[in-house]
Enzyme design. Structure first.
Site, PDB file in Angstrom:
ATOM      1  N   GLY A  24       0.895  -1.154  -0.030  1.00 51.47           N
ATOM      2  CA  GLY A  24      -0.039   0.078  -0.103  1.00 51.47           C
ATOM      3  C   GLY A  24       0.779   1.276   0.060  1.00 51.47           C
ATOM      4  N   ARG A  57      -1.596   8.544  -3.090  1.00 48.44           N
ATOM      5  CA  ARG A  57      -0.577   8.341  -2.289  1.00 48.44           C
ATOM      6  C   ARG A  57       0.279   6.899  -2.668  1.00 48.44           C
ATOM      7  NH1 ARG A  57      -4.729   7.037  -0.007  1.00 48.44           N
ATOM      8  NH2 ARG A  57      -5.074   5.012   1.344  1.00 48.44           N
ATOM      9  N   ALA A 119      -2.461  -8.910  11.500  1.00 51.41           N
ATOM     10  CA  ALA A 119      -1.423  -9.509  10.468  1.00 51.41           C
ATOM     11  C   ALA A 119      -0.170  -9.154  11.152  1.00 51.41           C
ATOM     12  CB  ALA A 119      -1.676  -9.071   9.048  1.00 51.41           C
ATOM     13  N   CYS A 189     -26.646   0.050  24.403  1.00 56.32           N
ATOM     14  CA  CYS A 189     -28.049   0.811  24.350  1.00 56.32           C
ATOM     15  C   CYS A 189     -27.924   1.961  23.381  1.00 56.32           C
ATOM     16  CB  CYS A 189     -28.456   1.101  25.691  1.00 56.32           C
ATOM     17  SG  CYS A 189     -27.301   1.932  26.701  1.00 56.32           S
ATOM     18  N   CYS A 417       6.415 -10.362  28.416  1.00 62.14           N
ATOM     19  CA  CYS A 417       5.707 -10.296  27.003  1.00 62.14           C
ATOM     20  C   CYS A 417       5.014 -11.874  26.876  1.00 62.14           C
ATOM     21  CB  CYS A 417       6.463 -10.197  25.864  1.00 62.14           C
ATOM     22  SG  CYS A 417       5.787 -10.236  24.337  1.00 62.14           S
ATOM     23  N   CYS A 420       7.240 -13.339  23.309  1.00 63.69           N
ATOM     24  CA  CYS A 420       8.433 -13.601  23.082  1.00 63.69           C
ATOM     25  C   CYS A 420       9.117 -13.912  24.246  1.00 63.69           C
ATOM     26  CB  CYS A 420       9.241 -12.394  22.447  1.00 63.69           C
ATOM     27  SG  CYS A 420       9.346 -11.003  23.495  1.00 63.69           S
TER      28      CYS A 420
END
Length: 505
Positions: A24, A57, A119, A189, A417, A420
């Site tokens: 992108g 862009r 992703a 609501c 974490c 990792c």
């Protein structure tokens, strides 16, 4: 640029195989930069097709490319900068099982240019499993509450505004070491009875899509709360009590597995002036549709979605995707009709796509800066100068030292974490008597913990999907071992039973 590199660096560049994930805004600039730097062995993957709104862009694309694969067109356009470059493109999702640990191990460096957190989490885990450096980039939440710009990270690199950072396993924090801002939620609501902002109508429209075509969720019920009109407030009571036959909007879908009727009874709309088709200029996504146009779009996309659902077979469902034309048309039309009914300003398809898809807008200039930083950080990694890698934040306004680009030393891994660390574990607080196996898998393990293909040590998941966790003896203090073989990731989950609460820590 390649000519300015010394012989040793040029040789390293020429021999390095690079994976670019995302084609992108940042991805287009990155591919161009890589080719011009001298990289000749590149693979790029992107699931999306080119939209008209990309053209301002994403400079590798032209009007004639609209509707085509971003990855394929980006490859063809970037190759013009260096015909000798070998670029392989994949029009696919990086989360597909086809791209396992072996696939990632082919590369010297992986560079992320994604706008999708799920992703990004997945690539982070795959790079950890493959022990491959990851340079992460993208637009992050603006920390100064100015308009969002990009940031960069290394090894799980992070740049702010436009963010670039890099992940080198064991040396720097991974992309998931620090919690990310959670998506804003709204009271049920408000969504069902008293919308006051466009985003309320957009969320309602996405919920309606799931009720008609996707996985029905009791927490996403779109029908008015007729049993407790006090929750609806003044506007909701008016909606429930007003005789609105002339102005009611009725959505009905019958047939196959969609034998249900959802009706929105509404109060009479307030007056607004809307641009007619002849008064509105510009492309379809950026033109404000009239209510009649919304109704026409709704009528046209409904049979298409119904046909897509029937192709899924019995028990099949659709997943809402901002890049699916019919699904996006449905949400745009429905959200605007609901907004009109409640006297809320309607939005263009472009604006609704940004809000519904949680897209943080970026501009070509910032994309170009971040892409340049990505390549510079990549060169540091490939030449063994990891100690010189930095997390870079591109700010909208200069800081007190009059700097727009703010480099920071890469943070060490977070020992807590759950991705990792040496022994990944997480505590989940929930009601074991109310949470089913299906909810545990779909909403918590996949939705909150970002696994793709989890396997939990509980009997057969399909057969017992609707059974509660307590039916399996899971209670306060129970520990579950969860494996994701695609991500090569193992996590221990400690269950804390509480009657009303769901949270993680």
């Amino acid at each position: 640029m390649a000519a300015s590199l010394n012989e040793k660096v040029r040789k390293t560049v020429n021999e390095s195989k690079i994976l670019v994930v995302g084609a992108g805004g940042i991805g287009c600039e990155l591919l161009k930069n890589l080719v011009l730097t001298g990289f000749t062995d590149i693979e790029v993957i992107d699931l999306d097709t080119i939209d008209v709104s990309n053209l301002n862009r994403q400079f590798l694309f032209r009007k004639e490319h609209v509707g085509k694969s971003k990855a394929q067109v980006a490859k063809e356009s970037a190759q013009k900068f260096n015909p000798d470059a070998k670029i392989i493109s994949y029009h696919d999702s990086i989360m597909s099982p086809d791209y396992g640990v072996d696939f990632f191990q082919k590369f010297k460096v992986v560079m992320n240019a994604l706008d999708n957190r799920a992703a990004r989490n997945h690539v982070n885990r795959m790079c950890l499993a493959a022990d491959i450096p990851l340079i992460e980039s993208g637009t992050a939440e603006n920390r100064t509450e100015e308009t969002d710009l990009p940031v960069i990270k290394t090894s799980s690199f992070t740049l702010s505004m436009h963010d670039i950072s890099s992940l080198i396993q064991g040396l720097t924090e991974c992309y998931e070491c620090q919690p990310k801002p959670t998506q804003k939620t709204f009271p049920g609501c408000t969504i069902r009875n008293t919308p006051s902002e466009p985003i309320h109508c957009i969320v309602w429209a996405k919920h309606l899509f799931n009720q008609l075509f996707g996985e029905e969720d009791p927490d996403q019920d779109v029908s008015p709360d007729t049993e407790d009109p006090e929750l609806a407030g003044e506007a909701g009571q008016s909606a429930l009590q007003t005789d609105a036959k002339d102005d009611a909007v009725v959505f009905t879908v019958n047939g196959n597995s969609m034998e249900k009727e959802t009706t929105a009874y509404t109060s009479r709309p307030r007056s607004f002036t809307y641009l007619s088709a002849s008064e509105s200029a510009g492309i379809r996504d950026q033109k404000l549709w009239t209510i009649q146009e919304c109704a026409d779009v709704f009528s046209n996309c409904l049979p298409k979605l119904k046909a897509e659902l029937s192709q899924q077979g019995e028990g099949g469902m659709l997943v809402w995707d901002k890049d699916d034309e019919s699904a996006m048309d449905f949400v745009t039309a429905v959200a605007n009709i609901r907004a009109y009914i409640f006297g809320i300003q309607t939005k263009t398809r472009f604006d609704i796509k940004s809000m519904a898809g949680n897209i943080i807008p970026a501009i070509a200039t910032t994309n170009a800066i971040i892409a340049g930083l990505l390549v510079m950080e990549g060169l540091k990694i490939l030449t063994g100068n990891i100690d010189k890698c930095r997390t870079v934040y591109l700010n909208r306004q200069p800081n007190p030292r009059k700097k727009l680009l703010v480099p920071c030393i890469l943070d060490k891994p977070n020992p807590k974490c759950y991705v990792c660390s040496a022994k990944p574990e997480v505590t989940v607080i929930l009601n074991t008597q109310k949470i089913t196996v299906k909810v545990l898998e779909e909403k918590i393990i996949k939705g909150q913990l970002n696994m793709v293909a989890p396997d939990v040590e509980i009997d057969d998941g399909k057969e017992n999907a609707d059974k509660f966790l307590s039916d399996f003896g899971i209670k306060n203090g129970s520990r579950l071992k969860c494996d994701d073989f695609l991500q090569n990731y193992e996590l221990n989950i400690t269950i804390v039973h509480k009657r009303y609460t769901f949270s993680m820590k």
